[in-house]
Design a protein around this motif. Structure first.
Motif, PDB file in Angstrom:
ATOM      1  N   ASN A 123       1.030  -1.327  -0.031  1.00  0.00           N
ATOM      2  CA  ASN A 123       0.088  -0.027   0.197  1.00  0.00           C
ATOM      3  C   ASN A 123       0.819   1.319  -0.104  1.00  0.00           C
ATOM      4  OD1 ASN A 123      -2.820  -1.011  -0.006  1.00  0.00           O
ATOM      5  ND2 ASN A 123      -2.494  -1.967   1.905  1.00  0.00           N
ATOM      6  N   THR A 124       2.043   1.186  -0.572  1.00  0.00           N
ATOM      7  CA  THR A 124       2.636   2.319  -0.826  1.00  0.00           C
ATOM      8  C   THR A 124       2.853   2.952  -2.237  1.00  0.00           C
ATOM      9  OG1 THR A 124       4.911   1.074  -0.642  1.00  0.00           O
ATOM     10  CG2 THR A 124       4.283   1.920   1.249  1.00  0.00           C
ATOM     11  N   VAL A 125       3.655   3.891  -2.688  1.00  0.00           N
ATOM     12  CA  VAL A 125       3.663   4.258  -4.213  1.00  0.00           C
ATOM     13  C   VAL A 125       4.218   3.088  -5.079  1.00  0.00           C
ATOM     14  CG1 VAL A 125       4.618   6.181  -5.448  1.00  0.00           C
ATOM     15  CG2 VAL A 125       4.058   6.483  -3.285  1.00  0.00           C
ATOM     16  N   SER A 126       3.751   3.008  -6.131  1.00  0.00           N
ATOM     17  CA  SER A 126       4.192   2.019  -7.135  1.00  0.00           C
ATOM     18  C   SER A 126       5.416   2.544  -7.691  1.00  0.00           C
ATOM     19  CB  SER A 126       3.205   1.998  -8.249  1.00  0.00           C
ATOM     20  OG  SER A 126       3.718   1.175  -9.197  1.00  0.00           O
ATOM     21  N   LEU A 127       6.629   1.799  -8.061  1.00  0.00           N
ATOM     22  CA  LEU A 127       7.688   1.989  -8.453  1.00  0.00           C
ATOM     23  C   LEU A 127       7.335   2.701  -9.894  1.00  0.00           C
ATOM     24  CD1 LEU A 127       9.940  -0.946  -7.706  1.00  0.00           C
ATOM     25  CD2 LEU A 127       9.791   1.250  -6.569  1.00  0.00           C
ATOM     26  N   SER A 128       6.645   2.272 -10.628  1.00  0.00           N
ATOM     27  CA  SER A 128       6.190   2.719 -11.966  1.00  0.00           C
ATOM     28  C   SER A 128       5.584   4.095 -11.880  1.00  0.00           C
ATOM     29  CB  SER A 128       5.222   1.602 -12.787  1.00  0.00           C
ATOM     30  OG  SER A 128       3.989   1.630 -12.165  1.00  0.00           O
TER      31      SER A 128
ATOM     32  N   GLN B 229      26.344   6.740 -12.208  1.00  0.00           N
ATOM     33  CA  GLN B 229      25.195   7.200 -13.000  1.00  0.00           C
ATOM     34  C   GLN B 229      24.733   6.258 -13.927  1.00  0.00           C
ATOM     35  OE1 GLN B 229      23.145   9.650 -12.021  1.00  0.00           O
ATOM     36  NE2 GLN B 229      21.844   8.666 -13.599  1.00  0.00           N
ATOM     37  N   GLU B 230      25.776   5.561 -14.663  1.00  0.00           N
ATOM     38  CA  GLU B 230      25.336   4.641 -15.716  1.00  0.00           C
ATOM     39  C   GLU B 230      24.872   3.296 -14.965  1.00  0.00           C
ATOM     40  OE1 GLU B 230      29.237   3.924 -17.690  1.00  0.00           O
ATOM     41  OE2 GLU B 230      28.794   5.718 -19.336  1.00  0.00           O
ATOM     42  N   GLU B 231      25.430   2.831 -14.229  1.00  0.00           N
ATOM     43  CA  GLU B 231      24.849   1.685 -13.303  1.00  0.00           C
ATOM     44  C   GLU B 231      23.607   2.005 -12.765  1.00  0.00           C
ATOM     45  OE1 GLU B 231      29.332  -0.177 -11.861  1.00  0.00           O
ATOM     46  OE2 GLU B 231      28.336   1.532 -10.621  1.00  0.00           O
ATOM     47  N   PHE B 232      23.412   3.311 -12.401  1.00  0.00           N
ATOM     48  CA  PHE B 232      21.999   3.506 -11.572  1.00  0.00           C
ATOM     49  C   PHE B 232      20.977   3.418 -12.485  1.00  0.00           C
ATOM     50  CE2 PHE B 232      18.680   6.328 -10.333  1.00  0.00           C
ATOM     51  CZ  PHE B 232      18.260   5.669  -9.454  1.00  0.00           C
ATOM     52  N   THR B 233      21.436   4.079 -14.023  1.00  0.00           N
ATOM     53  CA  THR B 233      20.494   4.056 -14.930  1.00  0.00           C
ATOM     54  C   THR B 233      20.005   2.560 -15.544  1.00  0.00           C
ATOM     55  OG1 THR B 233      21.109   6.071 -15.586  1.00  0.00           O
ATOM     56  CG2 THR B 233      19.976   4.971 -17.347  1.00  0.00           C
ATOM     57  N   ILE B 234      20.955   1.799 -15.448  1.00  0.00           N
ATOM     58  CA  ILE B 234      20.661   0.344 -15.964  1.00  0.00           C
ATOM     59  C   ILE B 234      19.992  -0.379 -14.878  1.00  0.00           C
ATOM     60  CG2 ILE B 234      21.557  -1.974 -16.237  1.00  0.00           C
ATOM     61  CD1 ILE B 234      24.168  -0.086 -17.535  1.00  0.00           C
ATOM     62  N   LEU B 235      20.281  -0.211 -13.638  1.00  0.00           N
ATOM     63  CA  LEU B 235      19.470  -0.701 -12.454  1.00  0.00           C
ATOM     64  C   LEU B 235      18.065  -0.094 -12.656  1.00  0.00           C
ATOM     65  CD1 LEU B 235      21.897  -0.360  -9.434  1.00  0.00           C
ATOM     66  CD2 LEU B 235      20.695  -2.420 -10.154  1.00  0.00           C
ATOM     67  N   SER B 236      17.856   1.212 -12.582  1.00  0.00           N
ATOM     68  CA  SER B 236      16.571   2.017 -12.712  1.00  0.00           C
ATOM     69  C   SER B 236      15.702   1.319 -13.878  1.00  0.00           C
ATOM     70  CB  SER B 236      16.681   3.339 -13.115  1.00  0.00           C
ATOM     71  OG  SER B 236      15.435   3.852 -13.119  1.00  0.00           O
ATOM     72  N   ASN B 237      16.341   1.122 -14.930  1.00  0.00           N
ATOM     73  CA  ASN B 237      15.643   0.393 -16.253  1.00  0.00           C
ATOM     74  C   ASN B 237      15.066  -0.786 -16.003  1.00  0.00           C
ATOM     75  OD1 ASN B 237      15.927   2.930 -17.607  1.00  0.00           O
ATOM     76  ND2 ASN B 237      17.516   2.347 -18.872  1.00  0.00           N
TER      77      ASN B 237
ATOM     78  N   SER C 153      11.065  -1.857 -15.492  1.00  0.00           N
ATOM     79  CA  SER C 153      10.751  -2.932 -16.620  1.00  0.00           C
ATOM     80  C   SER C 153      10.241  -4.246 -16.052  1.00  0.00           C
ATOM     81  CB  SER C 153      11.507  -2.918 -17.641  1.00  0.00           C
ATOM     82  OG  SER C 153      12.904  -3.741 -17.600  1.00  0.00           O
ATOM     83  N   LYS C 154      11.142  -4.677 -15.181  1.00  0.00           N
ATOM     84  CA  LYS C 154      10.702  -6.001 -14.831  1.00  0.00           C
ATOM     85  C   LYS C 154       9.925  -6.354 -13.491  1.00  0.00           C
ATOM     86  CE  LYS C 154      13.026  -7.887 -18.318  1.00  0.00           C
ATOM     87  NZ  LYS C 154      12.438  -8.459 -19.319  1.00  0.00           N
ATOM     88  N   TYR C 155      10.230  -5.255 -12.668  1.00  0.00           N
ATOM     89  CA  TYR C 155       9.473  -5.012 -11.327  1.00  0.00           C
ATOM     90  C   TYR C 155       8.534  -3.914 -11.106  1.00  0.00           C
ATOM     91  CZ  TYR C 155      13.440  -8.536 -10.658  1.00  0.00           C
ATOM     92  OH  TYR C 155      14.101  -9.671 -10.848  1.00  0.00           O
TER      93      TYR C 155
ATOM     94  N   TYR D 158      22.529  -8.884  -7.964  1.00  0.00           N
ATOM     95  CA  TYR D 158      22.144  -8.606  -6.619  1.00  0.00           C
ATOM     96  C   TYR D 158      20.568  -8.161  -6.565  1.00  0.00           C
ATOM     97  CZ  TYR D 158      22.198  -6.790  -2.054  1.00  0.00           C
ATOM     98  OH  TYR D 158      21.743  -6.582  -0.618  1.00  0.00           O
ATOM     99  N   VAL D 159      20.265  -7.128  -7.203  1.00  0.00           N
ATOM    100  CA  VAL D 159      18.966  -6.352  -7.086  1.00  0.00           C
ATOM    101  C   VAL D 159      18.135  -7.401  -7.374  1.00  0.00           C
ATOM    102  CG1 VAL D 159      17.530  -4.454  -7.867  1.00  0.00           C
ATOM    103  CG2 VAL D 159      19.751  -3.991  -6.950  1.00  0.00           C
ATOM    104  N   SER D 160      18.256  -7.933  -8.540  1.00  0.00           N
ATOM    105  CA  SER D 160      17.124  -9.113  -9.349  1.00  0.00           C
ATOM    106  C   SER D 160      16.981  -9.985  -8.320  1.00  0.00           C
ATOM    107  CB  SER D 160      17.898  -9.386 -10.513  1.00  0.00           C
ATOM    108  OG  SER D 160      16.881 -10.235 -11.434  1.00  0.00           O
ATOM    109  N   ASP D 161      18.422 -10.628  -7.699  1.00  0.00           N
ATOM    110  CA  ASP D 161      18.065 -11.846  -6.870  1.00  0.00           C
ATOM    111  C   ASP D 161      17.576 -11.525  -5.650  1.00  0.00           C
ATOM    112  OD1 ASP D 161      19.753 -13.310  -8.687  1.00  0.00           O
ATOM    113  OD2 ASP D 161      21.450 -13.185  -7.545  1.00  0.00           O
TER     114      ASP D 161
END
Length: 124
Positions: free
Chosen positions: A28-33, A59-67, A71-73, A107-110
């Motif tokens: 019941n919190t804000v959706s990531l999307s 910044q590049e790693e963060f952009t990849i993580l964010s995307n 998209s997946k979660y 790591y994040v995905s796992d």
């Protein structure tokens, strides 16, 4: 013991476990999307801190993580994200996933995959 759970502004009396109540609160919190990139970046401070990662992603790693996360979660919420990393750090609900001092896509995905499995089982 009867506990009450608040779901979308309504209180229900139930026999929910603490784990189930935590998951309901997270859902019941804000959706990531629905978050802006800046809001998302701010929401990652707690998971980074709890994981004990000293070096922030570039910044590049963060952009990849964010995307990846968007998209997946995208069905997850900020609360889900933070609860997933809290539970991983505690290591009480599943075997702790090691980050090797890197907040990587793997790591994040796992962690998020393990959290989704855990939350589905807890809410059955």
């Amino acid at each position: 013991m009867i506990k009450s759970a608040e779901l979308i502004g309504k209180t229900y009396k139930s026999g929910l476990s603490q784990s189930e109540l935590d998951i309901l609160a997270a859902v019941n919190t804000v959706s990531l999307s629905a978050m802006s990139p800046q809001e998302f970046k701010i929401s990652m401070v707690k998971p980074l801190t709890i994981s004990g990662i000293k070096q922030l992603p570039s910044q590049e790693e963060f952009t990849i993580l964010s995307n990846l996360i968007m998209s997946k979660y995208s069905t997850l919420t900020v609360g889900d994200l933070q609860l997933a990393f809290d539970l991983n750090a505690l290591g009480t609900e599943w075997t702790r996933i090691d980050h090797y001092n890197m907040f990587s896509v793997q790591y994040v995905s796992d962690v998020l995959t393990r959290y989704i499995e855990y939350s589905r089982k807890a809410m059955q």
